[in-house]
Scaffold this active site. Structure first.
Site, PDB file in Angstrom:
ATOM      1  N   ALA A  12       0.815  -1.229   0.118  1.00  0.00           N
ATOM      2  CA  ALA A  12      -0.017   0.039   0.272  1.00  0.00           C
ATOM      3  C   ALA A  12       0.601   1.155  -0.029  1.00  0.00           C
ATOM      4  CB  ALA A  12      -0.513   0.071   1.700  1.00  0.00           C
ATOM      5  N   PHE A  14       0.179   3.786   1.514  1.00  0.00           N
ATOM      6  CA  PHE A  14       0.235   4.689   3.191  1.00  0.00           C
ATOM      7  C   PHE A  14       1.694   3.785   3.593  1.00  0.00           C
ATOM      8  CE2 PHE A  14      -0.786   4.261   7.416  1.00  0.00           C
ATOM      9  CZ  PHE A  14      -0.656   6.014   7.539  1.00  0.00           C
ATOM     10  N   ALA A  15       1.979   2.574   3.261  1.00  0.00           N
ATOM     11  CA  ALA A  15       2.325   1.598   4.390  1.00  0.00           C
ATOM     12  C   ALA A  15       4.225   1.695   3.633  1.00  0.00           C
ATOM     13  CB  ALA A  15       2.414   0.049   3.923  1.00  0.00           C
ATOM     14  N   TYR A  58      -0.025 -12.917  -0.059  1.00  0.00           N
ATOM     15  CA  TYR A  58       0.487 -12.990   1.619  1.00  0.00           C
ATOM     16  C   TYR A  58       0.362 -13.964   2.745  1.00  0.00           C
ATOM     17  CZ  TYR A  58      -2.466  -9.148   0.156  1.00  0.00           C
ATOM     18  OH  TYR A  58      -3.268  -7.711  -0.010  1.00  0.00           O
ATOM     19  N   LEU A  74      -4.109  -3.482   4.041  1.00  0.00           N
ATOM     20  CA  LEU A  74      -4.893  -3.753   3.438  1.00  0.00           C
ATOM     21  C   LEU A  74      -6.279  -3.157   3.398  1.00  0.00           C
ATOM     22  CD1 LEU A  74      -4.880  -7.612   3.389  1.00  0.00           C
ATOM     23  CD2 LEU A  74      -3.862  -5.545   2.335  1.00  0.00           C
ATOM     24  N   LYS A  97      -6.729   1.223  11.196  1.00  0.00           N
ATOM     25  CA  LYS A  97      -8.140   1.262  11.632  1.00  0.00           C
ATOM     26  C   LYS A  97      -8.372   1.780  10.022  1.00  0.00           C
ATOM     27  CE  LYS A  97      -6.909   5.676   9.695  1.00  0.00           C
ATOM     28  NZ  LYS A  97      -7.566   5.685   8.491  1.00  0.00           N
ATOM     29  N   ASP A 178     -12.780   6.280   7.465  1.00  0.00           N
ATOM     30  CA  ASP A 178     -11.159   6.942   6.968  1.00  0.00           C
ATOM     31  C   ASP A 178     -10.877   7.155   8.359  1.00  0.00           C
ATOM     32  OD1 ASP A 178      -8.959   7.236   5.547  1.00  0.00           O
ATOM     33  OD2 ASP A 178      -9.453   8.927   5.124  1.00  0.00           O
TER      34      ASP A 178
END
Length: 329
Positions: A12, A14-15, A58, A74, A97, A178
Site C-alpha cells: 500500500a 501509505f505503508a 500474503y 489492506l 484502522k 477513514d
C-alpha cells in the site's frame, strides 16, 4: 530488547510512505518481509530497505517462520479476515484502522487474541503522539476544569481521485471509516467518555459517506458533556480538536496528521492567565507506535490502544450510521 522481524501484507502507498519506513527506522524493529506480486511496488520499499525479503502472496508471508509481527495496511473490508489469519499463523498483528466494519466483528478477534497469547491491535497512531498524551494528562488533572463540550473536525477533498478505495463502497470507503475513527476515538481516549445519546447527518455519493456531522451527549468519569464532530472527503483540508472546560479550553491545531498538516501544537487558554502553548515538532507517532508494540510483545509493557478501545470507537461509528436522519445520495 531482541529485534522484532516485521512483515507487511501488501504494498500500500501509505505503508510505503509511512509505516514501513517507521518500522525500518524504529529501535528494536526490522522491516524484514513484504508480500506483493508486483515488482514495481516492491521496488518502492526496496529503495529504502534493499535487503527486504519479497513474498509473492500474503499466505506465503504468514508461513515465513522468521516473521514475528505483521502489519496489515489492506483495504478496510479485508482487515478482519487477514488479522484473523495472521493470528492463526502465530503472528502478532498491527492492523490499520478501522480494524473492522462493525463492532461485533471485533469480539472474535479479542477471543482469538486471548486464546492464542499473541498481541493484536488497531494501528491507532495518534495515542502514541506526545500532544495527545499531554492533552489526556491535562484533562485528567483538571487543568481546564470539568469538560463541558468537545468538538472535532477533520476534512480533505479527494473527489478527483475516483479510483481511491475511500471513494468505493466495496472496499469499506467513506469519511467515517477513514477519519471518523480519529474524530470519535480521540475524544473518547482523552475523556474516557462514551456516547449516551447521538444524532448524525450524513451525505453520500455513490454509496459512501462524503460528509458526516455528529451531535452527541457523552458521559464519562468527569460527568456528561456535549460533543460535535464533522468529517468530510469533499471539503478543503481542516484538522482541529477542542476540549472546553469550566476553567478554560485546550485546542489542538494539527491533531491527526502531525507534521504533515502542520506543526503539532497544544494551546491551553484560561481566563486571567497567560496563554499556554506547547509545540511538538520532532514527535514521530508512527515510529513511536512500532516501538511501543515491540515493548508490548517483548516485555509486556502497557500499550495505550487495545482491541477493546477499537471496539468502542467502532460501536460509536455503528451508532452514527444507525442514527442518520438526512440520508442523501
Amino acid at each position: 530488547m531482541k529485534t522484532v522481524n516485521w512483515g507487511v501484507l501488501g504494498a500500500a502507498k501509505f505503508a510505503r510512505e509511512h509505516m514501513a519506513r517507521a518500522i525500518h527506522e524504529a529501535e528494536g524493529a526490522r522491516l524484514f518481509a513484504l508480500a506483493t506480486s508486483d515488482p514495481l511496488k516492491a521496488a518502492g520499499f526496496q529503495a529504502f530497505c534493499p535487503d527486504l525479503k519479497i513474498h509473492q502472496g500474503y499466505e506465503a508471508l504468514l508461513a515465513d517462520p522468521e516473521v514475528e509481527a505483521v502489519y496489515i495496511p489492506l483495504p478496510n473490508h479485508l482487515h478482519i479476515e487477514w488479522t484473523r489469519k495472521a493470528l492463526e499463523a502465530g503472528k502478532h498483528v498491527l492492523t490499520e484502522k478501522p480494524i473492522a466494519m462493525a463492532a461485533a466483528e471485533i469480539d472474535a478477534l479479542i477471543e482469538l487474541r486471548d486464546r492464542s497469547g499473541l498481541f493484536a491491535t488497531e494501528a491507532y497512531m495518534i495515542v502514541h503522539h506526545l500532544q495527545w498524551q499531554r492533552a489526556r494528562a491535562l484533562v485528567e488533572e483538571g487543568a481546564i476544569g470539568r469538560i463541558l463540550h468537545a468538538d472535532a473536525a477533520f476534512s480533505y477533498d479527494n473527489r478527483a481521485d475516483t479510483g481511491n478505495i475511500r471513494n468505493r463502497p466495496e472496499t469499506g470507503g467513506g469519511s467515517i471509516p477513514d477519519i471518523g475513527v480519529y474524530a470519535y476515538g480521540s475524544v473518547r481516549w482523552v475523556t474516557g467518555a462514551e456516547p449516551v445519546a447521538l444524532r448524525s447527518r450524513i451525505q453520500r455519493e455513490n454509496g459512501v459517506d462524503t460528509f458526516a456531522q455528529v451531535l452527541a451527549d457523552m458521559e464519562g468519569p468527569g460527568g456528561r458533556f456535549t460533543y460535535t464532530a464533522m468529517t468530510s472527503m469533499r471539503l478543503p483540508p481542516r484538522q482541529e480538536v477542542v476540549f472546553q472546560g469550566e476553567a478554560g479550553l485546550i485546542r489542538m491545531t494539527a491533531p491527526f496528521n502531525a507534521g504533515l498538516y502542520g506543526e503539532a501544537q497544544l494551546h491551553m487558554l484560561r481566563p486571567g492567565r497567560p496563554d499556554h502553548i506547547e509545540r511538538f515538532p520532532g514527535a514521530r507517532q508512527y515510529r513511536n507506535q512500532v516501538e511501543a508494540f515491540g515493548r508490548r510483545i517483548r516485555d509486556g509493557a502497557p500499550y495505550p490502544w487495545l482491541l477493546e478501545d477499537a471496539r468502542g470507537t467502532q460501536a460509536m461509528i455503528d451508532r452514527v450510521f444507525a442514527s442518520d436522519f438526512a440520508l442523501s445520495d
